[in-house]
Design a protein around this motif. Structure first.
Motif, PDB file in Angstrom:
ATOM      1  N   LYS A  75     -14.082   5.136  -4.793  1.00  0.00           N
ATOM      2  CA  LYS A  75     -12.863   4.740  -5.486  1.00  0.00           C
ATOM      3  C   LYS A  75     -11.870   4.268  -4.446  1.00  0.00           C
ATOM      4  CE  LYS A  75     -13.341   7.763  -9.440  1.00  0.00           C
ATOM      5  NZ  LYS A  75     -12.610   8.531 -10.455  1.00  0.00           N
ATOM      6  N   GLU A  76     -11.080   3.230  -4.828  1.00  0.00           N
ATOM      7  CA  GLU A  76     -10.018   2.821  -3.910  1.00  0.00           C
ATOM      8  C   GLU A  76      -8.792   2.363  -4.682  1.00  0.00           C
ATOM      9  OE1 GLU A  76     -11.783  -1.665  -2.921  1.00  0.00           O
ATOM     10  OE2 GLU A  76     -11.958  -0.080  -1.425  1.00  0.00           O
ATOM     11  N   THR A  77      -7.652   2.499  -4.038  1.00  0.00           N
ATOM     12  CA  THR A  77      -6.392   1.993  -4.574  1.00  0.00           C
ATOM     13  C   THR A  77      -5.941   0.891  -3.628  1.00  0.00           C
ATOM     14  OG1 THR A  77      -5.810   4.155  -5.448  1.00  0.00           O
ATOM     15  CG2 THR A  77      -4.004   2.579  -5.145  1.00  0.00           C
ATOM     16  N   THR A  96      -0.305  10.217  -5.373  1.00  0.00           N
ATOM     17  CA  THR A  96      -0.304   9.304  -6.522  1.00  0.00           C
ATOM     18  C   THR A  96      -1.539   8.403  -6.562  1.00  0.00           C
ATOM     19  OG1 THR A  96       1.080   7.844  -5.211  1.00  0.00           O
ATOM     20  CG2 THR A  96       2.190   9.216  -6.846  1.00  0.00           C
ATOM     21  N   ASN A  97      -2.181   8.226  -5.419  1.00  0.00           N
ATOM     22  CA  ASN A  97      -3.335   7.327  -5.390  1.00  0.00           C
ATOM     23  C   ASN A  97      -4.624   8.051  -5.741  1.00  0.00           C
ATOM     24  OD1 ASN A  97      -2.929   8.717  -2.816  1.00  0.00           O
ATOM     25  ND2 ASN A  97      -4.820   7.672  -2.228  1.00  0.00           N
ATOM     26  N   THR A  98      -5.611   7.283  -6.134  1.00  0.00           N
ATOM     27  CA  THR A  98      -6.953   7.823  -6.337  1.00  0.00           C
ATOM     28  C   THR A  98      -7.870   7.167  -5.327  1.00  0.00           C
ATOM     29  OG1 THR A  98      -6.513   7.956  -8.690  1.00  0.00           O
ATOM     30  CG2 THR A  98      -8.810   8.134  -8.005  1.00  0.00           C
ATOM     31  N   MET A 112      -6.891   4.567   0.070  1.00  0.00           N
ATOM     32  CA  MET A 112      -5.716   3.695  -0.046  1.00  0.00           C
ATOM     33  C   MET A 112      -5.825   2.572   0.984  1.00  0.00           C
ATOM     34  SD  MET A 112      -2.651   3.577  -1.619  1.00  0.00           S
ATOM     35  CE  MET A 112      -1.359   4.836  -1.639  1.00  0.00           C
TER      36      MET A 112
END
Lengths: 334, 334
Positions: free
Chosen positions: A304-306, A325-327, A330
């Motif tokens: 997963k990336e933001t 706040t990110n999943t 980042m």
């Protein structure tokens, strides 16, 4: 094209959570490149929690950032001009590079990115430090064998979630420890973990571990240290391997942190604890990237990336790491 | 010859220091040997501090002795009669065997002692568990390189003194930690150590270690655990190896002992801590014995032993271990 570059300097050493005033934007002119150098255009910039440590003025495995100098992190860039035989215009490269839109590097500080069927940003996460940390820690220290039990603390983090997935690929029983029920659900649903323990709602970690590790623990990936890792020691098997990747529980302690003495556990079980940093394996990075990419393409590995857009948003992306706040990983797209 | 054997049983589990009443002498008749078995006459019996642990009824890496059963330890014996193809009358063998004057063993529980120009008692000390513990711990975990600094705690003990001498053979700077000035003198004079620290008369172990280890510590042989080992952590170098052989400081603690958390030190230095017991290396024992014997014959290795005579004096020899009256390895000649 313009030979002006934007640069982000470390303006202050943050006291607590980093703030915008800790960063300073300047512009500078990029000189002509010399023999063996390449001119690079930054495409993706990695922001990582460990950079916070380098903003402190204390000795660690890597030296602190200097005040009023550019911050550096992992960056994927494109070669714009080359006076180095190994690189041509259009190559994609990866390196630990300064936060600049345009920059000069010598050949030794970068390596070519093999353009597979992967987004370039992946080279900063699952195909970058994050994935390589998981891969080499497990390969070199963990030495997972089919049927063994692997426990991962900080399991929902960028590194931990890859560690657990590699454990499943290797045929292990994988148990993750994390701090919310949502994270535990994600571990099981998205990352294929067998079991999860929410340490915040568990009174007795020793008992909880006993329940989900009926055959004991062969490999423990330790991202946290502290009381969670103490509980694990009671369940390690003969010839267990404990991989010390992080000790978050200790990072903010002002006194020298103490814990249960691991020695007798290690002796009784002929077990080992070993620390490492991923750069120890720099010479084998390409091998690791290829293996991780293969697993990604086979669908055995999920990441997963933001992605935040814009060079000017690097400081905010970095600050947001500490807000949770990110999943996933980042990354800033320039 | 008589087929009667004397036997020493564990009569009570000692509360504190072992006493004569904890042991019981009986006589029994030795039956005829069967296929694959040998009849042995005990020649030398090893008494060791670790046997005290096996007299407790708690789980450890080896099970506790059973009450009213013979105590076992390392014994050098002579083959009196053999129905095993690998052994003939007159062979000398070594094994973990019951305290009996005459006994039966199967081939799997013993191994032949190569009769070199060595007293047979040496196979219970420098050519036995003591020497093999030092040898394999250093070979497999320590991996000493010329010019490195080796620190040994419990340095004047049977294992520690051999560890230090092997360190010198490998070209290391060797520093020993022990508890009396006499022991420190012995380390330097008889065992070739470069430096010694008397921890009982040293206020600041961290500072003392810094003074005698100007290039940091590459390998730490840990016989003690506790505060001494905490002090060592501050001085370990990149890729340091800590060999957990014992944790005497923790053995008598009633609460679970705590110490400084080693994790951050291990991570910062990509260092490892590893526990072991010598029986992990059983298949390579002959290789180890040959190397140790070669060093002995070359005069590179010195060993000390105290030999007590008579099967009936085994309990007293064992009890004396805890009075500190002996020098070097304690052995009973039958």
């Amino acid at each position: 094209m313009s030979n002006q570059t934007k640069v982000i300097l470390l303006n202050n050493r943050p006291e607590a959570t980093p703030e915008h005033s800790d960063f300073k934007f300047i512009e500078e002119t990029v000189p002509e490149i010399e023999t063996d150098q390449v001119l690079l255009k930054s495409l993706f910039v990695s922001v990582d929690p460990y950079l916070r440590g380098r903003m402190r003025d204390i000795k660690s495995y890597i030296p602190p950032f200097e005040l009023h100098q550019p911050i550096t992190s992992a960056i994927v860039a494109e070669v714009i001009e080359s006076k180095n035989d190994r690189y041509v215009k259009g190559d994609y490269v990866l390196g630990n590079l300064p936060w600049k839109t345009l920059l000069i590097a010598d050949g030794a500080s970068i390596q070519k990115v093999k353009k597979m069927d992967m987004p370039l940003s992946a080279y900063l996460g699952v195909l970058g430090m994050t994935g390589l940390t998981a891969y080499f820690g497990l390969e070199d220290i963990g030495k997972l064998k089919e049927g063994e039990t692997l426990v991962v603390s900080g399991a929902a983090g960028a590194v931990g979630s890859i560690v657990g997935q590699i454990g499943k690929i290797k045929g292990c029983r994988v148990v993750g420890i994390a701090g919310t029920d949502d994270k535990i659900n994600t571990l099981k649903k998205d990352f294929n973990f067998d079991e999860g323990i929410n340490y915040k709602t568990t009174d007795d970690m020793r008992k909880a571990l006993a329940q989900v590790c009926p055959d004991g623990i062969d490999v423990y990936w330790d991202n946290v240290g502290g009381a969670i890792s103490d509980a694990v020691l009671f369940h390690i098997n003969q010839f267990a391997r404990i991989i010390n990747c992080g000790a978050i529980a200790d990072y903010n302690e002002k006194e020298m942190p103490t814990s249960m003495s691991p020695q007798t556990f290690l002796i009784k079980n002929s077990a080992l604890m070993q620390g490492f940093i991923v750069s120890n394996y720099q010479k084998q990075f390409l091998e690791g990237i290829e293996q991780l990419a293969t697993w990604l393409q086979q669908g055995k590995l999920t990441h997963k990336e933001t992605i935040v857009e814009g060079f000017e948003h690097i400081p905010q992306a970095f600050i947001d790491l500490f807000n949770g706040t990110n999943t996933g990983k980042m990354v800033v797209k320039i």
